[in-house]
Write an enzyme that holds these catalytic residues in place. Structure first.
Site, mmCIF file in Angstrom:
data_model
loop_
_atom_site.group_PDB
_atom_site.id
_atom_site.type_symbol
_atom_site.label_atom_id
_atom_site.label_comp_id
_atom_site.label_asym_id
_atom_site.label_seq_id
_atom_site.Cartn_x
_atom_site.Cartn_y
_atom_site.Cartn_z
ATOM 1 C CE1 TYR A 24 -3.894 -2.336 0.225
ATOM 2 C CE2 TYR A 24 -2.678 -3.319 1.936
ATOM 3 C CZ TYR A 24 -3.745 -3.437 1.047
ATOM 4 O OH TYR A 24 -4.436 -4.435 1.054
ATOM 5 C CG ASN A 73 -10.097 1.400 -0.977
ATOM 6 O OD1 ASN A 73 -10.369 0.414 -0.819
ATOM 7 N ND2 ASN A 73 -8.800 1.681 -1.109
ATOM 8 C CG ASP A 86 -28.496 -4.708 -1.196
ATOM 9 O OD1 ASP A 86 -28.133 -5.027 -2.289
ATOM 10 O OD2 ASP A 86 -29.008 -5.379 -0.211
ATOM 11 C CG HIS A 99 -9.907 -2.049 -5.068
ATOM 12 N ND1 HIS A 99 -10.401 -2.158 -3.953
ATOM 13 C CD2 HIS A 99 -10.999 -2.144 -5.929
ATOM 14 C CE1 HIS A 99 -11.919 -2.424 -3.952
ATOM 15 N NE2 HIS A 99 -12.040 -2.581 -5.297
ATOM 16 N NE ARG A 110 -6.064 -9.404 -0.521
ATOM 17 C CZ ARG A 110 -6.398 -9.073 0.732
ATOM 18 N NH1 ARG A 110 -7.234 -8.227 0.905
ATOM 19 N NH2 ARG A 110 -5.718 -9.841 1.718
HETATM 20 C C1 DHK Z 1 -7.571 -2.408 0.351
HETATM 21 C C2 DHK Z 1 -7.787 -3.491 1.336
HETATM 22 O O1 DHK Z 1 -7.908 -2.981 2.761
HETATM 23 C C3 DHK Z 1 -8.014 -4.706 1.074
HETATM 24 O O2 DHK Z 1 -8.993 -5.258 1.849
HETATM 25 C C4 DHK Z 1 -8.218 -4.900 -0.501
HETATM 26 C C5 DHK Z 1 -7.416 -2.672 -0.896
HETATM 27 C C6 DHK Z 1 -7.535 -4.176 -1.201
HETATM 28 C C7 DHK Z 1 -6.769 -1.804 -1.991
HETATM 29 O O3 DHK Z 1 -5.987 -2.335 -2.636
HETATM 30 O O4 DHK Z 1 -7.003 -0.324 -1.605
HETATM 31 O O5 DHK Z 1 -8.286 -6.391 -0.764
#
Ligand code: DHK
Length: 153
Positions: A24, A73, A86, A99, A110
């Site tokens: 991330y 997200n 929903d 994402h 995922r």
């Molecule tokens: C962020 C998350 O917290 C994960 O649960 C997802 C996603 C991916 C992201 O890529 O921003 O699987």
């Protein structure tokens, strides 16, 4: 009054910056918010994060009356929450599902999104740069909808 773009973030995104940085990155959620505000060029926006599904659903409900567009997200709720899908189905404006990572390069669990079925578009795999990218795209979608509505008059 210009209707706001609502940006919602799901579980554990408050830990961006230190959370699994190999996936991330090291940018914090506060920095992501600043990037979104810069990309909005003054278009009003809200930017919120919750670890509880019910909070996200409540914010979607609040946005039904005033929101021009929604960027979400949903994090892990993507794969589990029919309830969030929903609620989003009720939103009248464009929805961008976002994402940070490319879910399709990750584990099979995922690969299926409940949210994609109610989204206008999906942005995945651009890292946190996906956020300002989505804000600019959303401004285009809103302007397009506005031009369509004006032409109908
Ligand atoms: C962020 C998350 O917290 C994960 O649960 C997802 C996603 C991916 C992201 O890529 O921003 O699987």
């Amino acid at each position: 009054m210009t209707r706001p773009i609502h940006i919602l973030n799901g579980p554990s995104l408050n830990r961006l910056g230190t959370r699994e940085p190999h996936l991330y990155g090291t940018t914090t959620l506060a920095e992501v918010e600043a990037m979104c505000r810069e990309a909005s060029e003054g278009h009003p926006l809200t930017f919120r994060q919750a670890n509880a599904e019910g909070d996200l659903i409540g914010w979607v409900h609040e946005a039904l009356d005033d929101g021009a567009g929604m960027i979400i997200n949903p994090a892990a709720c993507t794969f589990t929450s029919i309830a969030l899908a929903d609620a989003l189905a009720l939103f009248p404006g464009p929805i961008i599902e976002l994402h940070i990572t490319n879910l399709h390069r990750r584990e099979a669990l995922r690969h299926h999104s409940h949210i994609a079925k109610v989204a206008t578009a999906v942005v995945a795999g651009l890292g946190v740069a996906g956020y300002p990218f989505a804000v600019r795209a959303m401004r285009e979608l809103i302007a397009e909808a506005h031009r369509g509505a004006t032409a109908m008059r």
